[in-house]
Design an enzyme around this catalytic site. Structure first.
Site, PDB file in Angstrom:
ATOM      1  N   LYS A 103      -4.635 -20.835 -33.480  1.00  0.00           N
ATOM      2  CA  LYS A 103      -6.560 -21.032 -33.086  1.00  0.00           C
ATOM      3  C   LYS A 103      -7.351 -20.592 -34.158  1.00  0.00           C
ATOM      4  O   LYS A 103      -8.320 -21.042 -34.510  1.00  0.00           O
ATOM      5  CB  LYS A 103      -6.512 -20.484 -32.040  1.00  0.00           C
ATOM      6  CG  LYS A 103      -8.305 -20.667 -31.767  1.00  0.00           C
ATOM      7  CD  LYS A 103      -8.518 -19.643 -29.760  1.00  0.00           C
ATOM      8  CE  LYS A 103      -9.726 -19.555 -30.065  1.00  0.00           C
ATOM      9  NZ  LYS A 103      -9.705 -18.703 -28.777  1.00  0.00           N
ATOM     10  N   ILE A 140      -4.415 -22.310 -26.821  1.00  0.00           N
ATOM     11  CA  ILE A 140      -3.385 -22.415 -25.757  1.00  0.00           C
ATOM     12  C   ILE A 140      -3.911 -22.027 -24.161  1.00  0.00           C
ATOM     13  O   ILE A 140      -3.415 -21.988 -23.844  1.00  0.00           O
ATOM     14  CB  ILE A 140      -1.797 -20.950 -25.934  1.00  0.00           C
ATOM     15  CG1 ILE A 140      -2.291 -19.701 -26.311  1.00  0.00           C
ATOM     16  CG2 ILE A 140      -1.448 -21.912 -26.931  1.00  0.00           C
ATOM     17  CD1 ILE A 140      -1.787 -18.814 -26.397  1.00  0.00           C
ATOM     18  N   ALA A 187       2.149 -16.496 -30.376  1.00  0.00           N
ATOM     19  CA  ALA A 187       0.269 -16.386 -30.187  1.00  0.00           C
ATOM     20  C   ALA A 187      -0.280 -15.100 -29.184  1.00  0.00           C
ATOM     21  O   ALA A 187       0.136 -15.756 -28.507  1.00  0.00           O
ATOM     22  CB  ALA A 187      -0.410 -17.886 -30.121  1.00  0.00           C
ATOM     23  N   GLU A 245      -3.896 -12.402 -28.801  1.00  0.00           N
ATOM     24  CA  GLU A 245      -4.212 -11.299 -28.829  1.00  0.00           C
ATOM     25  C   GLU A 245      -3.665  -9.966 -29.256  1.00  0.00           C
ATOM     26  O   GLU A 245      -2.898  -9.646 -27.828  1.00  0.00           O
ATOM     27  CB  GLU A 245      -5.818 -10.677 -28.181  1.00  0.00           C
ATOM     28  CG  GLU A 245      -6.343 -12.117 -27.783  1.00  0.00           C
ATOM     29  CD  GLU A 245      -7.518 -12.085 -29.269  1.00  0.00           C
ATOM     30  OE1 GLU A 245      -7.667 -11.268 -29.843  1.00  0.00           O
ATOM     31  OE2 GLU A 245      -8.029 -12.974 -29.728  1.00  0.00           O
ATOM     32  N   THR A 280      -6.096 -15.288 -23.013  1.00  0.00           N
ATOM     33  CA  THR A 280      -4.757 -15.784 -24.471  1.00  0.00           C
ATOM     34  C   THR A 280      -3.652 -15.168 -23.727  1.00  0.00           C
ATOM     35  O   THR A 280      -2.437 -16.070 -23.939  1.00  0.00           O
ATOM     36  CB  THR A 280      -5.421 -15.685 -25.631  1.00  0.00           C
ATOM     37  OG1 THR A 280      -5.928 -15.967 -26.420  1.00  0.00           O
ATOM     38  CG2 THR A 280      -4.049 -15.457 -26.302  1.00  0.00           C
ATOM     39  N   THR A 299       6.546  -6.897 -26.754  1.00  0.00           N
ATOM     40  CA  THR A 299       6.901  -6.169 -27.158  1.00  0.00           C
ATOM     41  C   THR A 299       7.297  -4.586 -26.506  1.00  0.00           C
ATOM     42  O   THR A 299       7.089  -4.662 -25.309  1.00  0.00           O
ATOM     43  CB  THR A 299       4.457  -5.736 -26.971  1.00  0.00           C
ATOM     44  OG1 THR A 299       4.892  -4.254 -27.897  1.00  0.00           O
ATOM     45  CG2 THR A 299       5.082  -5.911 -25.970  1.00  0.00           C
ATOM     46  N   ASP A 300       7.241  -3.434 -27.213  1.00  0.00           N
ATOM     47  CA  ASP A 300       7.913  -2.842 -26.379  1.00  0.00           C
ATOM     48  C   ASP A 300       6.988  -1.632 -25.603  1.00  0.00           C
ATOM     49  O   ASP A 300       7.712  -0.906 -24.879  1.00  0.00           O
ATOM     50  CB  ASP A 300       8.777  -1.421 -27.292  1.00  0.00           C
ATOM     51  CG  ASP A 300       7.216  -0.699 -28.675  1.00  0.00           C
ATOM     52  OD1 ASP A 300       6.584  -1.103 -28.559  1.00  0.00           O
ATOM     53  OD2 ASP A 300       7.935  -0.209 -29.625  1.00  0.00           O
ATOM     54  N   GLU A 301       4.910  -2.327 -25.842  1.00  0.00           N
ATOM     55  CA  GLU A 301       4.479  -1.299 -25.302  1.00  0.00           C
ATOM     56  C   GLU A 301       4.800  -1.808 -23.842  1.00  0.00           C
ATOM     57  O   GLU A 301       4.028  -0.835 -22.903  1.00  0.00           O
ATOM     58  CB  GLU A 301       3.329  -2.024 -25.522  1.00  0.00           C
ATOM     59  CG  GLU A 301       3.061  -1.467 -27.894  1.00  0.00           C
ATOM     60  CD  GLU A 301       1.361  -1.307 -27.641  1.00  0.00           C
ATOM     61  OE1 GLU A 301       0.785  -1.462 -27.238  1.00  0.00           O
ATOM     62  OE2 GLU A 301       1.082  -1.223 -28.835  1.00  0.00           O
ATOM     63  N   TYR A 305      -4.128  -4.686 -23.159  1.00  0.00           N
ATOM     64  CA  TYR A 305      -3.056  -5.667 -24.667  1.00  0.00           C
ATOM     65  C   TYR A 305      -1.260  -5.329 -23.871  1.00  0.00           C
ATOM     66  O   TYR A 305      -1.392  -6.191 -23.530  1.00  0.00           O
ATOM     67  CB  TYR A 305      -2.726  -4.486 -25.756  1.00  0.00           C
ATOM     68  CG  TYR A 305      -1.924  -5.347 -26.526  1.00  0.00           C
ATOM     69  CD1 TYR A 305      -1.280  -6.687 -27.087  1.00  0.00           C
ATOM     70  CD2 TYR A 305      -0.970  -4.877 -27.049  1.00  0.00           C
ATOM     71  CE1 TYR A 305      -0.591  -7.229 -27.389  1.00  0.00           C
ATOM     72  CE2 TYR A 305       0.618  -5.233 -27.360  1.00  0.00           C
ATOM     73  CZ  TYR A 305       0.744  -6.124 -27.802  1.00  0.00           C
ATOM     74  OH  TYR A 305       1.283  -6.537 -28.548  1.00  0.00           O
ATOM     75  N   LYS A 342       0.691  -8.424 -21.980  1.00  0.00           N
ATOM     76  CA  LYS A 342       1.974  -8.665 -22.717  1.00  0.00           C
ATOM     77  C   LYS A 342       2.904  -8.343 -21.629  1.00  0.00           C
ATOM     78  O   LYS A 342       3.969  -9.661 -20.817  1.00  0.00           O
ATOM     79  CB  LYS A 342       2.741  -8.060 -23.625  1.00  0.00           C
ATOM     80  CG  LYS A 342       1.708  -7.954 -24.740  1.00  0.00           C
ATOM     81  CD  LYS A 342       1.684  -9.807 -25.467  1.00  0.00           C
ATOM     82  CE  LYS A 342       3.451  -9.885 -26.577  1.00  0.00           C
ATOM     83  NZ  LYS A 342       2.913 -11.190 -26.929  1.00  0.00           N
ATOM     84  N   ASP A 390      -9.406  10.574 -29.561  1.00  0.00           N
ATOM     85  CA  ASP A 390      -8.291   9.300 -29.232  1.00  0.00           C
ATOM     86  C   ASP A 390      -8.557   8.128 -28.707  1.00  0.00           C
ATOM     87  O   ASP A 390     -10.035   8.280 -28.403  1.00  0.00           O
ATOM     88  CB  ASP A 390      -8.058  10.713 -28.421  1.00  0.00           C
ATOM     89  CG  ASP A 390      -6.271  10.366 -28.769  1.00  0.00           C
ATOM     90  OD1 ASP A 390      -5.826   9.342 -29.561  1.00  0.00           O
ATOM     91  OD2 ASP A 390      -5.638  11.092 -28.686  1.00  0.00           O
TER      92      ASP A 390
END
Ligand code: NAD
Ligand code: DAU
Length: 350
Positions: free
Chosen positions: A35, A61, A83, A85, A101, A131-133, A156, A160, A286
């Site tokens: 995009k 997408i 793709a 964010e 997205t 991702t590992d997150e 985020y 995911k 933080d």
């Protein structure tokens, strides 16, 4: 002969994956779909943009009709889906963009594949890059393995995690050939300077404060982006359908230690006195919900598919610094927003 759709190919990791596939597989046609958000930059791909086996298409997408039309017209053999964010701090200020997205966009892609590949699922592949997150945060001990339960904390990582679940659901429900990999923090060239390492390099270079969240005690497991692209290549070609692989560098660093190492490399490169750049370190509020530690156990990938990281962190970090210092124009373009105005002119869009 294969026609592969790579999504997010104008971004950081995607551009390395596109470059690798275009150069290593001259028989494949690589279609890069992006995009071109603030994070997508076609200047990441100038070295391959004129190759005969490469094409770019500007598609969002979240636009299911455009995706369906593209799949219908192109008859792709496979999708490698990057793709997204990708920045945690942005997800805290605008979670909806991440749902649109990362969740809806991924489901749109899955639908386009499911509907256009009917009767041919055994010859097609949908590879989702994650991702590992999604696994949440570790304490001082332990590592994430493929069977670690999902426990995302940021918008985020929640988006995911959700997209990973949809990919698995399309494999289990419709029989689509799906593969997922979950990788730790990447670093290297073409990394957008909102993420810790390129942001710190840019700020040190310009004598600006280097913001370290909290006390800098959080730990990340850093992997050279080209090693990630090589892992994606191996997994794409060799993984069994339905499998998940963790990718990581066995390379844990506390943020504050990493920043000190970076400052000392920058002192040398910029001809400053040792300790000069470290004076720029500034502890700031933080991140909300800041995950303490990530660490990936990539034994499965190493033992089953024979992948190992190629580069030591100190060497990779120095190479990364060199790249940013040698590519001032790239850096000043992305920080000034010049490249976005170019796209607006070129594609007549905002
Ligand atoms: P990035 O932000 O640099 O690039 C993302 C790309 O996706 C950009 O080119 C952007 O224009 C494109 N994009 C965004 N929204 C889109 C949309 N709606 N339609 C089409 N294209 C869109 O991200 P990155 O760091 O290269 O990450 C790529 C993938 O790898 C992501 O899925 C991310 O979750 C995953 N990942 C990243 C890391 C990391 O350390 N950066 C680690 C593990 C996994
Ligand atoms: O683990 C993989 C993930 O790594 C990817 O899925 C994400 O897309 C990617 O952005 C990255 O997420 P992080 O949040 O770990 O990366 P970031 O570079 O934003 O931050 C790294 C660490 O540094 C984290 O503990 C927060 C901290 N930080 C970050 C910034 C931007 C700071 O201390 N100061 C900063 O200015």
């Amino acid at each position: 002969m294969k026609k592969i759709l790579i999504t997010g190919g104008a971004g950081f990791i995607g551009s390395h994956v596109v470059r690798r596939f275009v150069n290593h597989y001259p028989d494949y046609t690589i279609v890069n779909l992006d995009k071109l958000t603030y994070a997508g930059n076609l200047a990441n791909l100038t070295d391959v943009e004129n190759k005969p086996n490469y094409r770019f298409v500007k598609v969002d997408i979240t636009d299911s009709i455009a995706l369906n039309d593209l799949f219908y017209a192109e008859n792709f053999d496979a999708v490698i889906h990057l793709a997204a964010e990708s920045h945690v701090d942005r997800s805290i200020s605008d979670p909806t963009a991440f749902v649109m997205t990362n969740v809806i966009g991924t489901v749109n892609l899955l639908n386009a594949a499911k509907d256009n590949w009917k009767g041919q699922y055994d010859q097609k592949r949908f590879y989702h890059i994650s991702t590992d997150e999604v696994y949440g945060a570790l304490g001082k001990e332990g590592m994430f393995v493929e069977s670690t339960a999902y426990d995302p904390h940021s918008p985020y990582s929640a988006s995911k995690a959700s997209s990973d679940h949809f990919v698995r659901a399309y494999h289990d429900t419709y029989g689509l050939d799906c593969v997922i990999s979950n990788c730790s923090n990447n670093y290297g060239s073409h990394h957008f300077p909102e993420k810790l390492i390129p942001l710190a390099i840019n700020n040190i270079k310009n004598n600006k404060p280097v913001p370290v969240y909290g006390k800098g005690e959080n730990v990340r497991d850093w992997l050279w982006v080209e090693d990630h692209a090589r892992a994606i290549d191996v997994i794409f070609h060799k993984a069994e359908t339905g499998e998940t692989y963790n990718i990581g560098g066995h390379n844990e660093w506390k943020n504050i230690d990493l920043i000190h190492l970076l400052c000392s490399i920058m002192d040398k490169k910029l001809g400053r006195q040792e300790g000069e750049s470290a004076k720029l370190i500034t502890f700031v509020t933080d991140r909300a919900g800041h995950d303490l530690r990530y660490a990936i156990d990539s034994t499965k990938l190493q033992e089953k598919l024979g992948w190992i990281p190629s580069l030591q962190f100190e060497e990779g970090l120095e190479k990364t610094v060199d790249w940013y210092l040698e590519n001032e124009e790239w850096l000043s373009n992305v920080t000034s927003g010049n490249y976005q105005s170019y796209y607006e002119k070129q594609y007549h869009t905002k």
